[in-house]
Every structure is written in C-alpha cells, then in structure tokens.
Design an enzyme around this catalytic site. Structure first.
Site, short mmCIF file in Angstrom:
data_model
loop_
_atom_site.label_atom_id
_atom_site.label_comp_id
_atom_site.label_asym_id
_atom_site.label_seq_id
_atom_site.Cartn_x
_atom_site.Cartn_y
_atom_site.Cartn_z
N GLY A 16 -14.43 23.89 -12.26
CA GLY A 16 -15.86 23.97 -12.59
C GLY A 16 -16.32 22.77 -13.39
O GLY A 16 -15.79 22.49 -14.45
N GLY A 18 -19.47 22.22 -14.66
CA GLY A 18 -20.72 22.45 -15.37
C GLY A 18 -20.63 21.82 -16.75
O GLY A 18 -19.80 20.95 -17.00
N PHE A 19 -21.49 22.28 -17.66
CA PHE A 19 -21.48 21.70 -19.00
C PHE A 19 -20.11 21.85 -19.68
O PHE A 19 -19.63 20.92 -20.32
CB PHE A 19 -22.54 22.38 -19.88
CG PHE A 19 -23.95 21.99 -19.50
CD1 PHE A 19 -24.36 20.68 -19.63
CD2 PHE A 19 -24.84 22.93 -19.03
CE1 PHE A 19 -25.66 20.31 -19.30
CE2 PHE A 19 -26.14 22.57 -18.69
CZ PHE A 19 -26.54 21.26 -18.82
N GLY A 20 -19.46 23.02 -19.53
CA GLY A 20 -18.19 23.26 -20.19
C GLY A 20 -17.07 22.40 -19.63
O GLY A 20 -16.42 21.63 -20.36
N GLU A 175 -40.27 29.64 -18.56
CA GLU A 175 -40.53 28.29 -18.07
C GLU A 175 -40.99 28.31 -16.62
O GLU A 175 -41.91 27.59 -16.22
CB GLU A 175 -39.28 27.42 -18.26
CG GLU A 175 -38.98 27.24 -19.76
CD GLU A 175 -37.75 26.40 -20.07
OE1 GLU A 175 -37.72 25.81 -21.16
OE2 GLU A 175 -36.82 26.36 -19.25
N ASP A 304 -20.04 30.32 -19.41
CA ASP A 304 -20.68 31.58 -19.01
C ASP A 304 -19.68 32.63 -18.55
O ASP A 304 -20.04 33.81 -18.41
CB ASP A 304 -21.67 31.33 -17.85
CG ASP A 304 -22.91 30.60 -18.31
OD1 ASP A 304 -22.98 30.24 -19.50
OD2 ASP A 304 -23.81 30.39 -17.48
N ALA A 320 -26.02 26.21 -22.55
CA ALA A 320 -25.30 24.95 -22.52
C ALA A 320 -24.60 24.59 -23.83
O ALA A 320 -23.43 24.17 -23.80
CB ALA A 320 -26.26 23.83 -22.10
#
Lengths: 440, 440
Positions: A16, A18-20, A175, A304, A320
């Site tokens: 993964g 993503g941010f992590g 948003e 997550d 995040a």
C-alpha cells in the site's frame, strides 16, 4: 517463485502506497534494508482532494503521482504493481496472485473503502470516493445529471436529476456538498438554456447531531452556516434508511435524486482477515503499542486499516496525519531494530483539523487556534498545496485553483468513460467501410 | 417531440462539435438564426494533441473544453448532449434515439474513426486514437507494459512487453513513435530496477515508400533521421498483414508485441448512410461545390466525413485546417442565404503542414518555408498552443510542456480504469464488514 533478489540485508515489504506506506518507504531511504513497495495502482493519490476531481476543479494528474517517480532516487527500493491477495505467515511471504514476495519485516498499509452499514446493495446508487476512478466516475454522474435535465420534459424527473444528496457530515461530505453547490451556482450558471443550474438542490444528510464531529461545536455551527449560505440544505440527526435508483429514504421521507454521494462509513482492507488477527467492527486490526500484530512481531499494520488507541483510550481516526506519524514511527523502529535496539511505544500528536466549504470559507482547529471564514480558507489552501507531493503538482494545483477562483470556471468539466444512459440511444456504431489511406 | 423552441428564425442544427462543427457554430453567433449543436460528448477535443495524452505528457483536460463553455456567450445557440442516430430528410429532422430535432439548415460534421482495411478483428489489438477515452486507454496500455515487464521472468514475454509497434507513417504515427521513444528513454529511464526502459524497441511501420507523404521528400527524410536518432526503427514500404494478441505480422516476418498503436486508416462517420448519399470508399459523402449534399440543398457535410476536391481534383485530407475553412465558408453561406443572397463555391487555401518528432525536432512546410529541426519544433509548439481553445488550456499546456522539457518527467503517468490483466490476480475485494462512523 522468489522475485526479490536477496542482498543479505533485511527485506522490508510495504503493501500500500498511501500516506502511511509511502512515509515508511521514504524514511527508509538510507537504512541498510531492501525495500519493496507493492500497490495495486501505479500512483499515490492525495485523497483529501479527490472531491475536487469529482467536482471538476482539478485533473486527476494534479493530485496523483506515479509511485516510481516518488521513489526513483532510492536505490534500495523497488516498486511492484500487484494486488496482494494474502499473507503466508509461516513462510514469511506476501501472496499476490501467483507471485510470492518474501519479507523479514512486513508493513500493511492497505487502507479502507466505503461501508454501507450492512446494505451493500446501496453501493450501486450511492457512490463513495476513494480512488481516481471513483472521482472521475462521480464527475461523470454529476455533469450528466445537468445534461440530461436540460432536455428532460417530465418536471418530476427533471427535479430528481437536479437534486444531489450527500450522505455523511464529516470533512469529505461537507467539502463535497460545498463544491457541488458552487459548481451549480457559479461554473454552470450560464451554460444551459432550459434549466437553471442555480436552482439545483443539494442536501447534506448527517446521522449525528452536528456536522464535523471532530471539530469544536462552534466550528461545526460555522460550517453549517457557510453551507446554508451556499444554498445547501443541511439535515442533521437524520439517518438514511434506504437508497435506490430514484432516490434516498430518510425514515418515512423520500428525496427523489439520481445522484447520491456516499461519504458516510468506511471499512478496513482485508489485512486483518489475511492474518487471522483480532479486528474491531470496522475490520481494523487491533495492534500492539509498537504497531505490530500480536503474535507476529515482524508484521505491522498502520493507517486506516489499523486500530490504534490514543492516550484517552479512543481509537485514532482514519486521517492522513495519523497514517503519516505511524509511518514515521515504524521506519524509525525498523531502523533501530535492525541496529539491535528498540523504541518506546507509538504516541500520536494531534496536528489539528481543517475543512473547507466552497471557494471562500473553511474551519480550522490547530492547537489553541480556532478559525472560520475567509482567513481559514487561505490557511487550508496553503496547507493542502504544501502537503501535495511533487513540485509540479503543487504548481499546477495552485494555478488551477487561482483560475477557478478568478474565473468561476471549472477547467476539467469532462464527461469521460462509458455511460449506459447515453449509449442506450446508440443503435449503430459510427463506423463504415474502410478508407485506404496509403499506409500499412 | 419537437424539443427546440421555434422563434420563427431559421433553425441551424449542427451535428458534431469537432473543428468543423464548432467553427460553424461560433461564426453564426451574430446571425439571426437559432443554432443547436448536437454532440455525443460534452467536450470538444483538440485531436492533434491526443497522442500527448496517450504518452502521459498532458492531462485530458489540457486538450479538451466543455462545448457549453465554448459557446456559453452565444444567446442564439443551445447545446445538446445526444448521439445522432439518423436523419429524416422528409420531415427535416435529426433523429437521436427517441428525440427528433427539426432543422431548416443541417450541418453534418460527424468526423471519422480508425479503419482496419476490412480487418475489423484487428481493432481489439491495434488501438487507434480519436477520443479522450482512446488516449487514456492507450496510456494505460503503454504504462502497464513497462510495469508487467519489470516482474516478467520469461525473456521472450519481457521483450514482447517492451516492444511497441506504431502502424501508419502520417503525422499521428510519427508523433506517437517519437513520443513513446522519449517516454522510454527519458521519463522512465531511472524508474525501474529489473528492466532498462531505454532498451524498449519502438517500430514505426508505413506501407508507402516514405513517412509524412504530404510533406516534400527531403522533410520526410529529415523526419526519418530524427526518429532514428531517438531510437525508433522505421520500416517503410512495409504492409501489416496481421495483428493479434502477441504481435504483428509484416508479410512473413513477425514482431512480438503487446502494444500495437494504430494510426493508419480512417473511415468516415455514418452520415452518408443516414442520407443514402453517394460516398467514396472511405464512406465520405461526395458533396456539391457549396458543400451541400446533392439533392438536399439544405443539408451540408464538412470535415473528415466530407469528400471535397481541391483545384487539382484530389480529395482534401482529413485535417483540422480543412474542417475549419469549410466551417467558416458554410457559416458565411448560411448567413448569406438567410439574407437572400448566394456565394461562389468553396475553395481551400493550404496553410502548410507541421509535424513534431519528440521534444526538440519538427518538420514545417509553410508557403515557401521548409524547416526541420529545433527551430521547426518551436514553431510547432507556438502554433499548437495558439490554436488550443481557451485561455486556461493554453496556459496549462505551455506550463506542462515547459515542465516536461526541463525535467524530462511526465506528470500524468497514471494508470486508471480497469485492466483485466491486473484484476485477474485479484480473487478477493478489499472490503470487509462495515464501520459505523457516527453518521447516517
């Protein structure tokens, strides 16, 4: 088949990007380990801005970067485009279809998807937004609704087409609702002849008693006021009890709509199931204080898909900053362990929260600072541009925003991909006999 | 159902918002007629730059604008997103599924698609490039080939994945081959660990004796040299005799490849069939000197779907300047006829031709000017930015090009959409039980 060459150095496999996962990989650049990053997509997505792709303010490439490009400078790191399908804890290998990738340390940062509270059949009508394809799909759905309304003669169907229901009053929902309202009232306002897009109805539904529950109450209230000024109907303490092709059910009230946008629940990836580990009801793995999986000291879960408690004993949210701080801690832990040492448990430092409402307003909660309105919006913009990965993307996003701001236009208002609603009318393809053009 | 309100003024219906149709619509802004533009997509595409989307240099939104936005200032013009399926010449109506749109003047500017010389089965393997979806599909195919090669252990399959065959040596084929060569040799060069993208093989196949047949012979030769310097294998006088999943057949020689890019033949839209009109073998309608369809003085055909002769009796090529000049002429003709007058026949003025080879070279043929190399490339860039519709797009394209030029990077290297090749490995979805997040 062992595909990763073994240099004798510890092998760190990260699933993964993503941010992590990306934070772990980048922080291990100069550590004597071999890093392999596995992702089912070739790009990292800046998820907090996906809603701007869905509402035609940014292009996909503005908020996504190829993972290879981000990591190209790290000679100890390789990137694999593959979909992990399981973990063999006995042999210490990640399974991806018919490939097996051996690890000494494993980092699972596989994220989350939308959840429908047990009503998986709602997904066909209420689309969530986690990937670039989700976002361009939503963009198609929103823009097509206006196009179809323009030539719809049945007033009831026309009003359904011009009604947008956003479910979930967290940052994404708030948003999204604000951005759709501005799209309709500004960018599209002068483009149609039969319909008036400024009369579009945007409804934001939240089951809890207020919007943005992670913010203080007066900021939630400021957000609600800002949304109402943009023309959004805000319904708090209202639960969705049904979704279908023609509308949404709120208890015994029905709102007719062709576009339900889902920003309500999430569920973790399959990592917990792969490991047979203990999970919470969202499927997140309950990890040890060092983020490892109980019984598997070499396997870690972050972001997550991890259930980590803060100092008050409450689970950390799926945002995040949590994923990034966990990633930073984990890289340091691996570096320390490789060198024979150890670290104290992970501790999260809350950096505050930001949410924007349209093109001029936001709410900010940062240490002792509480801000709403125009100045908050500027802070939000600067923070998001700063955190966007890659110099090019920062520049392009800044320019696109400036353009949207000045012109009220949306540059990326493209309906792409296939739409059964439009293709149904096509009984023939636009192809006849060939034309020999002097080549091949 | 008559959907277009009748003001009593002549109704001009334009089918297709490419270069031709859009030119007619814009030129009729101040004419006392009611204009309806029908297109099956919501955006106009700057087709000459689609190859840059396919090779990850530009985003779709950089070269496409919503038709409504382009025409929003014209109060006499409405836009309809619909797929025309026929023409009722008796009642004077365009048929689009169950809708009928009446006209007094009809302009058919419905363009062309790729043609496979009677081998429609080749289309599955040899993809053409006419729409945004074509371009992002090709981008996915090209980028995925490198990703798959990185982890392919069979050397034969790996070499197939790293071989790209472009069929057709006109401007599109030449530009495509040059762009893929630069993508491989520059942008991707440092991103992989097992493969060396700079060793990718790019083959350009042309059945005629030279590249760019509309240019003078020494410019064709300059283009060939430039391509070979970029590492492209150029094969002229070579016909494709077969295409399948694993390669392309050139007579008795087979080149193994997973990516065939088709830039060879085109065939016109169905307009000729709708009208029962006389067509050439490419399906283009043979129009009268005023671009009307013989027997239908109120129906006109322009652009890639019209067969128009130049002063030497040769048919005009399917390029943007032809479509635009025909569009301009037609708008003037309609304006004059509405006022009771008439015009002399259409005459084409050749504005010259441009083609680019990579990031530094081009060939230009403009009146008496013949240019190749670096200066020609600058001319090509300025001309293309100038002709791109919309201020925003010009700025963004200029910036993206500047960025690509300076950094050698490709900002839009995203693999999006579904790919069976990757999804086949996935036996499970990344979804578990839901997480109740306090909302809805």
């Amino acid at each position: 088949m062992n595909e990763v060459s073994h240099t004798g150095r510890p092998r760190v496999v990260i699933v993964g990007a993503g941010f992590g996962g990306l934070t772990v990989a980048k922080a291990l650049a100069d550590t004597p380990v071999d890093v392999t990053v596995i992702d089912q997509r070739n790009h990292h997505v800046f998820q907090p801005l996906l809603y701007q792709v869905a509402t035609a303010a940014l292009s996909p490439a503005d908020i996504a970067s190829p993972i290879r490009t981000i990591l190209k400078g790290q000679r100890n790191t390789s990137v694999m485009l593959a979909k992990a399908t399981g973990i063999d804890t006995d042999s210490g290998e990640v399974v991806a279809g018919d490939r097996r990738i051996p690890f000494d340390y494993l980092v699972l940062a596989t994220g989350a998807r939308h959840a429908y509270f047990g009503h998986d059949d709602w997904e066909a009508f209420a689309k969530g937004i986690k990937t670039i394809d989700d976002a361009t799909g939503l963009r198609r759905r929103i823009l097509l609704a206006f196009e179809k309304a323009e030539f719809e003669t049945d007033p009831e169907e026309r009003s359904r087409l011009l009604t947008f229901v956003v479910v979930g009053g967290g940052a994404t929902g708030v948003e999204m609702a604000g951005a759709i309202a501005e799209l309709a009232r500004e960018a599209l306002a002068a483009d149609f002849r039969s319909i008036d897009p400024t009369h579009a109805r945007i409804v934001l539904v939240e089951a809890g008693p207020r919007l943005l529950p992670v913010f203080e109450e007066h900021l939630s209230e400021a957000a609600r006021c800002s949304l109402e000024e943009l023309g959004v109907e805000v319904r708090v303490s209202t639960a969705v009890t049904g979704c279908d092709d023609a509308g949404v059910l709120l208890g015994d009230q029905r709102i007719g709509t062709r576009a339900i946008l889902w920003a309500a629940g999430v569920q973790a990836s399959l990592a917990g199931r792969w490991l047979g580990a203990e999970t919470d009801r969202a499927g997140r793995v309950r990890v040890a204080p060092d983020l490892s999986v109980p019984g598997h000291p070499q396997i870690f879960v972050i972001g997550d898909t991890a259930h980590v408690l803060d100092m008050d004993g409450k689970p950390l949210p799926g945002v995040a900053p949590v994923a990034k701080q966990e990633g930073k801690y984990l890289a340091k832990l691996i570096r320390t362990r490789v060198a024979g040492g150890d670290l104290p448990p992970f501790r999260y430092r809350d950096p505050g929260a930001l949410a924007t409402i349209g093109r001029k307003r936001a709410v900010v909660q940062f240490r002792r600072l509480r801000l709403s309105g125009y100045l908050a919006w500027w802070l939000w913009s600067l923070a998001h541009i700063y955190f966007l990965i890659g110099f090019r993307n920062r520049l392009v996003v800044a320019m696109n925003w400036a353009w949207t701001y000045v012109s009220l236009q949306r540059g990326t208002r493209l309906i792409t991909g296939s739409d059964p609603g439009l293709d149904q009318v096509a009984s023939e393809t636009a192809i006849t006999k060939p034309h020999l053009k002097g080549v091949a």
